[in-house]
Design a protein around this motif. Structure first.
Motif, mmCIF file in Angstrom:
data_model
loop_
_atom_site.group_PDB
_atom_site.id
_atom_site.type_symbol
_atom_site.label_atom_id
_atom_site.label_comp_id
_atom_site.label_asym_id
_atom_site.label_seq_id
_atom_site.Cartn_x
_atom_site.Cartn_y
_atom_site.Cartn_z
ATOM 1 N N LYS A 163 0.816 -1.209 0.000
ATOM 2 C CA LYS A 163 0.000 0.000 0.000
ATOM 3 C C LYS A 163 0.857 1.269 0.000
ATOM 4 N N LEU A 164 2.180 1.094 0.039
ATOM 5 C CA LEU A 164 3.078 2.240 0.097
ATOM 6 C C LEU A 164 3.538 2.661 -1.294
ATOM 7 N N SER A 165 3.886 3.935 -1.419
ATOM 8 C CA SER A 165 4.527 4.405 -2.641
ATOM 9 C C SER A 165 5.954 3.884 -2.673
ATOM 10 N N ARG A 166 6.599 4.041 -3.806
ATOM 11 C CA ARG A 166 7.997 3.621 -3.898
ATOM 12 C C ARG A 166 8.859 4.377 -2.890
ATOM 13 N N ALA A 167 8.591 5.675 -2.741
ATOM 14 C CA ALA A 167 9.343 6.470 -1.762
ATOM 15 C C ALA A 167 9.053 5.984 -0.348
ATOM 16 N N GLY A 168 7.815 5.564 -0.103
ATOM 17 C CA GLY A 168 7.466 5.061 1.225
ATOM 18 C C GLY A 168 8.201 3.777 1.562
ATOM 19 N N VAL A 169 8.308 2.879 0.580
ATOM 20 C CA VAL A 169 9.052 1.635 0.792
ATOM 21 C C VAL A 169 10.513 1.948 1.072
ATOM 22 N N ARG A 170 11.056 2.885 0.299
ATOM 23 C CA ARG A 170 12.465 3.246 0.487
ATOM 24 C C ARG A 170 12.695 3.827 1.882
ATOM 25 N N ASP A 171 11.770 4.645 2.349
ATOM 26 C CA ASP A 171 11.915 5.229 3.686
ATOM 27 C C ASP A 171 11.852 4.157 4.776
ATOM 28 N N GLU A 172 10.900 3.225 4.657
ATOM 29 C CA GLU A 172 10.731 2.181 5.671
ATOM 30 C C GLU A 172 11.949 1.273 5.751
ATOM 31 N N LEU A 173 12.420 0.814 4.602
ATOM 32 C CA LEU A 173 13.560 -0.097 4.585
ATOM 33 C C LEU A 173 14.872 0.644 4.832
ATOM 34 N N GLY A 174 15.023 1.794 4.210
ATOM 35 C CA GLY A 174 16.277 2.528 4.340
ATOM 36 C C GLY A 174 16.545 2.989 5.755
ATOM 37 N N ALA A 175 15.531 3.537 6.417
ATOM 38 C CA ALA A 175 15.721 4.013 7.789
ATOM 39 C C ALA A 175 16.038 2.867 8.731
ATOM 40 N N THR A 176 15.414 1.716 8.494
ATOM 41 C CA THR A 176 15.677 0.560 9.361
ATOM 42 C C THR A 176 17.088 0.033 9.166
ATOM 43 N N SER A 177 17.526 -0.057 7.915
ATOM 44 C CA SER A 177 18.906 -0.493 7.667
ATOM 45 C C SER A 177 19.900 0.467 8.309
ATOM 46 N N GLU A 178 19.600 1.751 8.244
ATOM 47 C CA GLU A 178 20.509 2.746 8.810
ATOM 48 C C GLU A 178 20.639 2.597 10.327
ATOM 49 N N VAL A 179 19.505 2.401 11.002
ATOM 50 C CA VAL A 179 19.592 2.306 12.464
ATOM 51 C C VAL A 179 20.277 1.011 12.886
ATOM 52 N N ILE A 180 20.054 -0.076 12.140
ATOM 53 C CA ILE A 180 20.741 -1.330 12.458
ATOM 54 C C ILE A 180 22.245 -1.171 12.279
ATOM 55 N N GLU A 181 22.643 -0.538 11.179
ATOM 56 C CA GLU A 181 24.072 -0.342 10.940
ATOM 57 C C GLU A 181 24.687 0.592 11.985
ATOM 58 N N LYS A 182 23.945 1.594 12.391
ATOM 59 C CA LYS A 182 24.456 2.520 13.402
ATOM 60 C C LYS A 182 24.690 1.810 14.728
ATOM 61 N N ILE A 183 23.798 0.890 15.059
ATOM 62 C CA ILE A 183 23.892 0.198 16.354
ATOM 63 C C ILE A 183 24.939 -0.904 16.331
#
Length: 280
Positions: A162-182
């Motif tokens: 149900k998400l736009s392409r930008a929405g998918v990118r935000d959901e996955l990208g932000a999660t990958s970023e926080v995992i990598e940061k931790i």
């Protein structure tokens, strides 16, 4: 910690034999999206790709194999192919199974699951939600430090289709970023909430360096069916290469915790190697 002291001689021999069999049986999986192994038909891909170009990378040197001991190497693998369906099982890994837990980490239930895995010296996959990871960073570090595989399960657990392409990118990208940061390493695997995949998620996931992982055995533990029912579903679905879906957050997961304490030693006594996939 010396885990070996906790294992009986019989179980150690069984697991050693299983590990040798898994390692010997693994072969390179060619990155052909149309030939991704699956036991049952995957959910249909809904929606169309956005205006961005499709990301595809050559599969040179790309491997999928089980990790039978130690902790994962903290290195980013080469960009995987854009698939059209997720992995639902892992063929060619001998008498091995993968246990996976979604929606966490949760400070109430995840530590108990980690303790059980630690007691039996096995590794599992944890598909974490970004907002849960952000709020429970010590748990994320503990998962990584104990050798488990951390996967991306989106930031807020939305219905991706149900998400736009930008929405998918935000959901996955932000999660990958926080995992990598931790943890110091970006995730190499992701799982769509509700198992709802589409072309955007496959393409964006691949662009972020992740492979899509579904499951073979669904315990439906989120419905709180009872500890005995969860154990029965795992035992009846046990087979080489299967991926078991459970949850360590998102509700009352006490049944999931208690069920793991029962079925994990039984699987090991049956000669199964409980492991995680490792990309190289």
């Amino acid at each position: 910690m010396q885990y070996d002291q906790r294992l009986s001689g019989r179980r150690a021999l069984l697991r050693l034999a299983a590990g040798l069999g898994a390692t010997a049986a693994v072969h390179m999986i060619v990155a052909d999206p149309a030939r991704t192994p699956a036991r049952t038909p995957a959910p249909s891909a809904a929606g169309a790709a956005g205006p961005g170009s499709t990301v595809r990378a050559a599969p040179t040197g790309y491997r999928l194999q089980p990790m039978t001991e130690g902790t994962p190497t903290r290195l980013r693998s080469g960009t995987p192919p854009v698939r059209t369906r997720p992995f639902e099982e892992l063929p060619g890994i001998g008498r091995a199974m993968v246990l996976s837990f979604d929606d966490g980490p949760d400070p109430l239930y995840t530590p108990h699951i980690l303790a059980t895995l630690r007691e039996h010296d096995v590794r599992a996959m944890f598909f974490v939600c970004g907002e849960m990871a952000r709020d429970n960073q010590d748990l994320v570090r503990a998962i990584a430090e104990e050798g488990h595989t951390i996967g991306n399960h989106s930031w807020t657990h939305p219905l991706v289709t149900k998400l736009s392409r930008a929405g998918v990118r935000d959901e996955l990208g932000a999660t990958s970023e926080v995992i990598e940061k931790i943890t110091g390493a970006a995730p190499l695997w992701y799982r769509a909430p509700y198992g709802a995949w589409n072309r955007n998620s496959f393409e964006i996931g691949a662009a972020l360096g992740m492979e899509p992982m579904a499951w073979t055995v669904d315990t439906l533990d989120w419905t709180e069916p009872g500890v005995g029912t969860i154990v029965r579903r795992v035992r009846e679905g046990a087979a080489p290469g299967v991926v078991v879906l459970s949850h360590d957050a998102g509700g009352d997961r006490s049944q999931s915790v208690d069920a793991l304490r029962r079925y994990l030693p039984e699987l090991l006594d049956d000669g199964y190697l409980v492991t995680v996939p490792q990309r190289r």
